[in-house]
Scaffold this motif. Structure first.
Motif, PDB file in Angstrom:
ATOM      1  N   GLU A 114      51.431  21.711 -45.779  1.00  0.00           N
ATOM      2  CA  GLU A 114      52.795  21.888 -45.321  1.00  0.00           C
ATOM      3  C   GLU A 114      53.132  21.714 -43.920  1.00  0.00           C
ATOM      4  OE1 GLU A 114      53.777  25.713 -48.063  1.00  0.00           O
ATOM      5  OE2 GLU A 114      52.386  26.098 -46.634  1.00  0.00           O
ATOM      6  N   ILE A 174      53.222  20.793 -34.263  1.00  0.00           N
ATOM      7  CA  ILE A 174      53.798  21.290 -35.859  1.00  0.00           C
ATOM      8  C   ILE A 174      52.923  22.226 -36.343  1.00  0.00           C
ATOM      9  CG2 ILE A 174      54.897  18.774 -36.075  1.00  0.00           C
ATOM     10  CD1 ILE A 174      52.405  18.243 -37.786  1.00  0.00           C
ATOM     11  N   VAL A 202      55.596  21.703 -40.719  1.00  0.00           N
ATOM     12  CA  VAL A 202      56.546  22.447 -40.527  1.00  0.00           C
ATOM     13  C   VAL A 202      56.903  22.163 -39.049  1.00  0.00           C
ATOM     14  CG1 VAL A 202      57.761  24.745 -40.350  1.00  0.00           C
ATOM     15  CG2 VAL A 202      55.706  24.311 -42.062  1.00  0.00           C
ATOM     16  N   HIS A 251      55.958  30.014 -44.488  1.00  0.00           N
ATOM     17  CA  HIS A 251      56.117  28.583 -45.186  1.00  0.00           C
ATOM     18  C   HIS A 251      56.326  28.760 -46.479  1.00  0.00           C
ATOM     19  CE1 HIS A 251      53.965  28.280 -41.591  1.00  0.00           C
ATOM     20  NE2 HIS A 251      52.929  28.141 -42.011  1.00  0.00           N
ATOM     21  N   THR A 268      55.685  30.552 -37.049  1.00  0.00           N
ATOM     22  CA  THR A 268      56.390  29.533 -37.207  1.00  0.00           C
ATOM     23  C   THR A 268      56.071  28.522 -36.106  1.00  0.00           C
ATOM     24  OG1 THR A 268      58.147  30.452 -35.853  1.00  0.00           O
ATOM     25  CG2 THR A 268      58.165  30.912 -38.431  1.00  0.00           C
ATOM     26  N   GLU A 323      62.116  26.415 -40.580  1.00  0.00           N
ATOM     27  CA  GLU A 323      61.126  27.399 -40.176  1.00  0.00           C
ATOM     28  C   GLU A 323      61.453  28.760 -41.137  1.00  0.00           C
ATOM     29  OE1 GLU A 323      59.991  27.981 -35.906  1.00  0.00           O
ATOM     30  OE2 GLU A 323      61.746  26.295 -35.601  1.00  0.00           O
ATOM     31  N   VAL A 360      56.992  18.321 -46.044  1.00  0.00           N
ATOM     32  CA  VAL A 360      57.771  18.454 -44.734  1.00  0.00           C
ATOM     33  C   VAL A 360      58.855  19.855 -45.365  1.00  0.00           C
ATOM     34  CG1 VAL A 360      59.279  17.732 -43.014  1.00  0.00           C
ATOM     35  CG2 VAL A 360      57.389  16.241 -43.835  1.00  0.00           C
ATOM     36  N   ILE A 361      58.508  20.901 -44.657  1.00  0.00           N
ATOM     37  CA  ILE A 361      59.615  21.958 -44.763  1.00  0.00           C
ATOM     38  C   ILE A 361      60.750  21.980 -44.025  1.00  0.00           C
ATOM     39  CG2 ILE A 361      59.723  24.642 -45.046  1.00  0.00           C
ATOM     40  CD1 ILE A 361      56.543  24.389 -45.691  1.00  0.00           C
ATOM     41  N   ARG A 362      61.834  21.919 -44.511  1.00  0.00           N
ATOM     42  CA  ARG A 362      63.109  21.674 -43.944  1.00  0.00           C
ATOM     43  C   ARG A 362      63.697  22.703 -42.857  1.00  0.00           C
ATOM     44  NH1 ARG A 362      66.767  20.374 -48.500  1.00  0.00           N
ATOM     45  NH2 ARG A 362      64.848  19.434 -49.435  1.00  0.00           N
TER      46      ARG A 362
END
Length: 485
Positions: free
Chosen positions: A148, A133, A150, A184, A118, A180, A176-178
């Protein structure tokens, strides 16, 4: 001013990143201590040059400059994007970031290709955690668009926005992953399938090949163009996602899988999924979604068919089986049917009818079939000779649409010496759709120059031409494009 990307680690993924940026016009600076890095990355880039431009219908930017550097500090000079693709060891990655941040621009994006860590884990010990990131791609990076993205709690919104802009600019899709989460999104889904596949093998239920076939001949094709929830929305019929969950939800409690830890399907969860599905796809009717699905699948399957791979290989084998059912005997006292087929969905254009290039393809198929009738088959061509088209003239007389059946009748106008003169007429039912006139020259595949056909082919072609000489000349033979006053 040229954009510059630095690639730290040039393995399979790092090489793919290098190719993606390079072919999208960026200068690429690579650091990798492997003495074979230049060769390995060069081979990946050669593959990308062969494939990536074919995804575009417009010219790509001029290719950037590729350079290799002995140190990370040198590689990151002037870099707007820095992609770390070193081995999955957290201490190594943290050490790399310390070196990178001592020498790179503070506003450069530092993306990690990690699938397992992460951002918060990566940020530990970083000089500027705000610029780091996760940017997790999929292989091959130069063809598959998903990345992805993150961000961590310390990542700046400016870096996230810059990452989105850059990735979009090189033809990728930044998801964009909202929050952690380990692995993923995509790898968690893949891991679920992977774990179940391992159990199927362990329990002697299936082999690796059988599992791969189940995916590539079935749901994998649906997922490729519509994903999971839209696929299941269609499965729910006109009642949509809510009906699908109500019908199949109880199955989650059945002992179908080794992965039994699933959420309880409460009304709240069902409402959430149904509402999200409505927002995602509710603007389209179930019939519209089905048509879009079918269009997509035809394109995917025909692409696989052209490569004779996976499900496309099955389609080609089926075509051969269908062809073997047709008699090889032909009557030569009239025009010869050389093509009979439906117009595929992906043969139509923005006007809703068959693309003009596909008329030429269909007439080319008719020519190939006529050559086979004359004895110019695979064995003959393998022996070193064939016919090359020297001149073509097409006339578009009427339109034809996707799904309509077309047939082509071919008349041999002449077939003596090195020349084969063909006239094709395309019909849809009784309607004449188009004509194609082709002059071909017999050629040695060794010298690439005109030569006489062998006696068997010459005799067969002469026999057909002689029979067709008794037929009236079709309208349009010898016609050229002219401008009327």
């Amino acid at each position: 001013m040229k954009n510059t990307a630095a690639i730290i680690g040039g393995g399979v993924i790092g090489g793919g990143w290098a190719a993606r940026f390079l072919l999208m016009g960026w200068d690429v600076r690579v650091f990798d201590p492997d003495p074979e890095a230049a060769r390995k990355i060069g081979e990946v880039i050669d593959n990308a040059r062969r494939s990536l431009p074919g995804l575009s219908d417009v010219a790509l930017p001029a290719e950037g400059q590729l350079s290799f550097h002995d140190t990370m500090s040198e590689a990151v000079q002037g870099a707007r994007w820095i992609q770390e693709s070193v081995p999955e060891r957290i201490e190594l990655k943290r050490k790399v970031y310390q070196t990178l941040q001592a020498h790179c621009a503070p506003d450069a994006v530092i993306g990690s290709s990690t699938s397992g860590f992460t951002p918060s884990q990566l940020h530990d010990c970083a000089l500027r955690p705000d610029q780091i990131i996760v940017a997790h791609p999929f292989n091959p990076v130069y063809l598959l668009p998903l990345v992805e993205v993150v961000p961590g709690a310390a990542t700046s919104s400016e870096i996230v926005q810059s990452a989105q802009d850059i990735l979009t600019g090189v033809g990728m899709y930044p998801l964009v992953i909202r929050a952690e989460i380990d692995a993923h999104i995509a790898d968690r889904l893949l891991e679920a399938v992977w774990r179940e596949a391992l159990w199927l093998i362990n329990d002697g239920i299936a082999t690796t090949a059988e599992i791969d076939d189940a995916i590539r001949y079935g749901f994998g094709l649906r997922w490729a163009q519509m994903g999971l929830f839209e696929t299941y929305r269609i499965a729910g019929g006109e009642a949509g996602m809510r009906h699908f969950i109500e019908q199949f939800g109880p199955c989650l409690e059945w002992p179908w899988t080794k992965l039994m830890d699933v959420p309880e399907l409460t009304d709240t969860l069902i409402d959430t999924i149904a509402d999200q599905s409505d927002a995602q796809s509710g603007a389209l009717s179930i019939r519209a979604l089905e048509r879009k699905r079918d269009d997509n699948l035809v394109s995917i399957l025909r692409g696989l068919k052209a490569q004779d791979w996976g499900a496309g290989q099955l389609l080609n084998a089926h075509d051969r089986r269908l062809s073997s059912h047709h008699s090889s005997e032909i009557a030569i006292n009239g025009p010869i049917e050389t093509v009979a087929r439906a117009v595929p969905l992906d043969w139509t254009d923005y006007n809703g009818h068959m693309n003009e290039a596909r008329y030429l393809q269909a007439f080319g198929d008719a020519t190939d079939r006529m050559m086979q009738f004359a004895g110019v088959d695979d064995a003959y061509i393998a022996g070193g000779a064939s016919y090359f088209t020297a001149e073509t003239h097409l006339r578009h007389l009427d339109e034809v649409h996707a799904g309509e059946m077309i047939r082509i009748e071919t008349q041999v106008i002449s077939g003596s010496g090195k020349k084969m003169h063909l006239f094709h007429r395309m019909f849809s039912g009784a309607r004449e759709i188009a004509t194609g006139e082709h002059m071909l020259i017999h050629v040695s595949l060794e010298t690439r120059r005109a030569c006489e056909p062998d006696a068997t082919v010459a005799a067969r072609l002469h026999e057909i031409a002689l029979a067709h000489a008794a037929l009236p000349l079709p309208v349009g033979v010898g016609k050229a494009v002219g401008v009327k006053g």
